[in-house]
Design a protein around this motif. Structure first.
Motif, PDB file in Angstrom:
ATOM      1  N   PRO A  77       0.744  -1.454  -0.015  1.00  0.00           N
ATOM      2  CA  PRO A  77       0.073   0.170  -0.407  1.00  0.00           C
ATOM      3  C   PRO A  77       1.116   1.243   0.012  1.00  0.00           C
ATOM      4  CG  PRO A  77       0.115  -1.507   1.783  1.00  0.00           C
ATOM      5  CD  PRO A  77       0.711  -1.965   1.086  1.00  0.00           C
ATOM      6  N   PHE A  78       2.239   0.936   0.380  1.00  0.00           N
ATOM      7  CA  PHE A  78       3.014   2.456   0.900  1.00  0.00           C
ATOM      8  C   PHE A  78       2.970   2.317  -0.560  1.00  0.00           C
ATOM      9  CE2 PHE A  78       7.530   4.136   0.604  1.00  0.00           C
ATOM     10  CZ  PHE A  78       7.300   4.813   1.361  1.00  0.00           C
ATOM     11  N   SER A  79       3.775   1.399  -1.686  1.00  0.00           N
ATOM     12  CA  SER A  79       4.234   2.196  -3.112  1.00  0.00           C
ATOM     13  C   SER A  79       2.708   2.549  -3.937  1.00  0.00           C
ATOM     14  CB  SER A  79       4.831   0.567  -3.613  1.00  0.00           C
ATOM     15  OG  SER A  79       4.862   0.541  -5.011  1.00  0.00           O
ATOM     16  N   GLN A  80       1.867   2.294  -3.582  1.00  0.00           N
ATOM     17  CA  GLN A  80       0.750   2.662  -4.507  1.00  0.00           C
ATOM     18  C   GLN A  80      -0.297   3.661  -4.200  1.00  0.00           C
ATOM     19  OE1 GLN A  80      -2.023  -0.736  -3.236  1.00  0.00           O
ATOM     20  NE2 GLN A  80      -2.030  -1.517  -4.849  1.00  0.00           N
ATOM     21  N   LEU A  81      -0.098   4.200  -2.916  1.00  0.00           N
ATOM     22  CA  LEU A  81      -0.027   5.354  -1.892  1.00  0.00           C
ATOM     23  C   LEU A  81       0.867   6.445  -2.703  1.00  0.00           C
ATOM     24  CD1 LEU A  81      -0.813   5.125   1.996  1.00  0.00           C
ATOM     25  CD2 LEU A  81      -2.566   5.214  -0.639  1.00  0.00           C
ATOM     26  N   ALA A  83      -0.014   9.649  -5.408  1.00  0.00           N
ATOM     27  CA  ALA A  83       0.089  10.605  -4.900  1.00  0.00           C
ATOM     28  C   ALA A  83       1.363  11.960  -5.892  1.00  0.00           C
ATOM     29  CB  ALA A  83       0.994  10.857  -3.230  1.00  0.00           C
ATOM     30  N   PHE A  84       1.364  11.242  -6.744  1.00  0.00           N
ATOM     31  CA  PHE A  84       2.118  11.630  -7.677  1.00  0.00           C
ATOM     32  C   PHE A  84       1.970  11.706  -8.901  1.00  0.00           C
ATOM     33  CE2 PHE A  84       5.328  11.535  -3.595  1.00  0.00           C
ATOM     34  CZ  PHE A  84       5.435  13.027  -3.183  1.00  0.00           C
ATOM     35  N   HIS A  85       0.883  10.770  -8.843  1.00  0.00           N
ATOM     36  CA  HIS A  85       0.368  10.988 -11.046  1.00  0.00           C
ATOM     37  C   HIS A  85       1.501  10.023 -11.820  1.00  0.00           C
ATOM     38  CE1 HIS A  85      -3.567  12.345  -8.827  1.00  0.00           C
ATOM     39  NE2 HIS A  85      -2.572  13.700  -8.501  1.00  0.00           N
ATOM     40  N   PHE A  86       2.462   9.248 -11.448  1.00  0.00           N
ATOM     41  CA  PHE A  86       2.912   8.896 -11.631  1.00  0.00           C
ATOM     42  C   PHE A  86       2.547   7.374 -13.240  1.00  0.00           C
ATOM     43  CE2 PHE A  86       6.507  11.036  -9.589  1.00  0.00           C
ATOM     44  CZ  PHE A  86       7.171  11.589 -10.273  1.00  0.00           C
ATOM     45  N   THR A  87       2.880   6.984 -14.114  1.00  0.00           N
ATOM     46  CA  THR A  87       2.290   6.175 -14.719  1.00  0.00           C
ATOM     47  C   THR A  87       3.571   5.679 -14.972  1.00  0.00           C
ATOM     48  OG1 THR A  87       1.524   7.034 -16.819  1.00  0.00           O
ATOM     49  CG2 THR A  87       0.658   6.406 -14.638  1.00  0.00           C
ATOM     50  N   GLY A  88       4.254   3.973 -15.397  1.00  0.00           N
ATOM     51  CA  GLY A  88       5.308   3.685 -16.150  1.00  0.00           C
ATOM     52  C   GLY A  88       5.172   1.808 -15.836  1.00  0.00           C
ATOM     53  N   ILE A 102      14.437  10.441  -6.903  1.00  0.00           N
ATOM     54  CA  ILE A 102      14.858  10.842  -8.148  1.00  0.00           C
ATOM     55  C   ILE A 102      15.551  10.416  -9.120  1.00  0.00           C
ATOM     56  CG2 ILE A 102      17.027  11.745  -8.603  1.00  0.00           C
ATOM     57  CD1 ILE A 102      17.639  12.227  -5.415  1.00  0.00           C
ATOM     58  N   VAL A 103      15.400   8.902  -9.931  1.00  0.00           N
ATOM     59  CA  VAL A 103      15.451   8.740 -11.530  1.00  0.00           C
ATOM     60  C   VAL A 103      13.899   9.079 -11.555  1.00  0.00           C
ATOM     61  CG1 VAL A 103      15.871   6.261 -12.223  1.00  0.00           C
ATOM     62  CG2 VAL A 103      17.448   6.865 -10.761  1.00  0.00           C
ATOM     63  N   THR A 104      12.609   8.610 -10.785  1.00  0.00           N
ATOM     64  CA  THR A 104      11.407   8.999 -10.948  1.00  0.00           C
ATOM     65  C   THR A 104      11.075  10.097 -11.408  1.00  0.00           C
ATOM     66  OG1 THR A 104      10.822   6.647  -9.740  1.00  0.00           O
ATOM     67  CG2 THR A 104       9.542   8.565 -10.869  1.00  0.00           C
ATOM     68  N   PHE A 105      11.543  10.806 -10.667  1.00  0.00           N
ATOM     69  CA  PHE A 105      11.410  12.255 -11.408  1.00  0.00           C
ATOM     70  C   PHE A 105      12.488  12.566 -12.780  1.00  0.00           C
ATOM     71  CE2 PHE A 105       9.521  12.391  -7.306  1.00  0.00           C
ATOM     72  CZ  PHE A 105       8.138  13.278  -7.105  1.00  0.00           C
ATOM     73  N   LEU A 106      13.336  12.017 -12.682  1.00  0.00           N
ATOM     74  CA  LEU A 106      14.185  11.893 -13.633  1.00  0.00           C
ATOM     75  C   LEU A 106      13.455  11.487 -15.001  1.00  0.00           C
ATOM     76  CD1 LEU A 106      17.942  11.925 -12.195  1.00  0.00           C
ATOM     77  CD2 LEU A 106      16.890  13.633 -13.525  1.00  0.00           C
ATOM     78  N   SER A 107      12.686  11.014 -15.487  1.00  0.00           N
ATOM     79  CA  SER A 107      11.986   9.639 -16.043  1.00  0.00           C
ATOM     80  C   SER A 107      11.859  11.047 -17.703  1.00  0.00           C
ATOM     81  CB  SER A 107      10.621   9.487 -15.611  1.00  0.00           C
ATOM     82  OG  SER A 107       9.475  10.649 -15.546  1.00  0.00           O
ATOM     83  N   ALA A 108      11.693  12.408 -17.711  1.00  0.00           N
ATOM     84  CA  ALA A 108      11.258  12.232 -18.659  1.00  0.00           C
ATOM     85  C   ALA A 108      12.199  12.992 -19.458  1.00  0.00           C
ATOM     86  CB  ALA A 108      11.280  14.357 -18.733  1.00  0.00           C
TER      87      ALA A 108
END
Length: 427
Positions: free
Chosen positions: A67-71, A75-80, A332-338
């Motif tokens: 549930p932590f991962s799902q939340l 919370a940050f609306h990522f898809t991948g 940090i890597v997730t936020f660098l996904s662009a």
């Protein structure tokens, strides 16, 4: 043919259950040492029970992390993609089930032969890791256009070699953590954990261990590992749930109270850690002496290569520090996904088990600072390697979306074999 399939299925069932494997290994070792019937029964059953306790603790941890991962994602609306080997490989079995099973069986035989006749005296005993790697090899060689027999032969040889190669790479660092040479590292993330532990040692100071953190007498309760871990994890869960919002908490966890969910889930996580550590102590106390029978009588000098949780008891506080640092690196890597081929969502389960070990290794070589650096670097590189290697294998043909490989060692093997394939014109 039907009888052969039955035998293969039976062997896969045994090899796929690490509790069975460890129990059989303990039984063989104790018999080889000519222990009494009573000692053989006690040692075998306590080995199995200890590992089952470890697995139960790991199960509690996973259930708290899901549930932590799902939340976090909500919370940050990522898809991948999510890095998770076992679910991915299980899904591919309808296409490559026979190949996976036979690679698993033959690779273990090759492992035993190499341990017997070479200087690499490691016997890989982590069953679910053997299964995931076998499936990975089946997918890899299938995508390279090989036939069934070639997939089985190449996959078995590569996996059999890796089952002694990667433990050998990690063993010098394992000795620094454990203080002895009794066990080895049987986990397909060992090379990255070892590398980050080495870097943590270069940049840290091992004089100041995570387990010797000094606090004032008023905060003396923080010296207790379980209390410190509980407080930290309550804060982590609470902050994540607040960012996700009450509606997402209700939808994902079926609980309306953010405070109640955060408190109980965090404490369940810590309870899982305590259960896991008890299981580690119990089964290591039995398997290490029993394995001497195998190393003395059957495969001289052999060491059991075991799963990642065996290291947590050497520095429990470092486990938490490593996990939290790895989460930061992965996020940090997730936020660098662009800037990357794909968005890698934080694989909280993988980041815990690998990041926790990185914290332990970093602490052994570089103390508190080493644990933080090792954990962060582990999380960052773990997610970055997945993102960069993602284009090498297309899983859409197996009806798989949203999942990719998580085992760093296996991904490195994929990169090497694909590079060799490109050189020889195999796409």
């Amino acid at each position: 043919m039907k009888n052969i399939q039955i035998i293969v299925n039976y062997l896969v069932m045994v090899l796929g259950n690490p509790a069975f494997i460890l129990g059989i290994i303990a039984l063989i070792g104790l018999v080889a040492l000519k222990k009494s019937f009573s000692d053989v029964i006690k040692g075998t059953l306590k080995t199995i029970l200890g590992f089952l306790i470890l697995q139960a603790g790991a199960g509690v941890i996973v259930q708290a992390l899901i549930p932590f991962s799902q939340l976090f994602t909500a919370a940050f609306h990522f898809t991948g993609i999510v890095a998770e080997d076992n679910s991915l490989v299980a899904s591919v079995q309808q296409f490559l089930g026979i190949e996976t099973a036979l690679i698993m069986v033959f690779s273990f035989i090759i492992n035993l032969i190499l341990a017997k006749f070479t200087k690499w005296k490691y016997i890989f005993l982590t069953g679910h890791m053997m299964f995931s790697f076998a499936g990975t090899m089946a997918i890899l060689f299938d995508q390279m256009g090989f036939g069934r027999m070639q997939i089985i032969i190449f996959g078995s040889v590569v996996q059999g070699i890796c089952m002694v190669l990667f433990p050998a790479i990690s063993q010098p660092m394992v000795r620094k953590v454990t203080g002895n040479d009794n066990v080895a590292f049987g986990f397909w993330g060992s090379s990255l954990i070892t590398f980050t532990g080495y870097i943590g040692g270069l940049l840290g100071d091992k004089k100041h261990s995570t387990e010797d953190i000094k606090v004032s007498s008023k905060l003396d309760f923080l010296k207790d590992m379980s209390i410190l871990m509980a407080i930290v994890m309550i804060i982590v869960y609470l902050v994540t749930a607040i960012f996700a919002g009450r509606e997402n908490v209700l939808e994902i966890t079926k609980q309306s109270s953010i405070t109640s969910f955060s408190l109980m889930t965090a404490l369940n996580f810590v309870a899982g850690i305590l259960i896991l550590l008890q299981g580690v102590r119990m089964f290591l106390g039995e398997i290490v002496p029993a394995f001497k029978g195998i190393s003395e009588k059957i495969v001289p000098g052999a060491k059991p290569a075991l799963d990642v949780p065996i290291f947590y008891s050497f520095a429990p506080i470092a486990v938490t520090i490593g996990f939290l640092s790895a989460m930061v690196g992965g996020i940090i890597v997730t936020f660098l996904s662009a800037f990357l081929p794909v968005t890698v969502l934080p694989s909280v389960i993988g980041l815990f088990f690998m990041g926790g070990a990185a914290g332990v290794f970093g602490n052994a070589t570089g103390g508190r600072r080493g644990a933080v650096i090792s954990g962060f670097l582990l999380g960052f590189l773990f997610s970055l390697i997945i993102a960069l290697a993602y284009p090498l294998l297309d899983l859409s043909g197996y009806n798989i979306t949203g999942l990719w490989f998580a085992s760093t060692d296996a991904i490195l093997v994929i990169i090497v074999i694909r590079a060799i394939g490109f050189i020889f014109g195999i796409r």
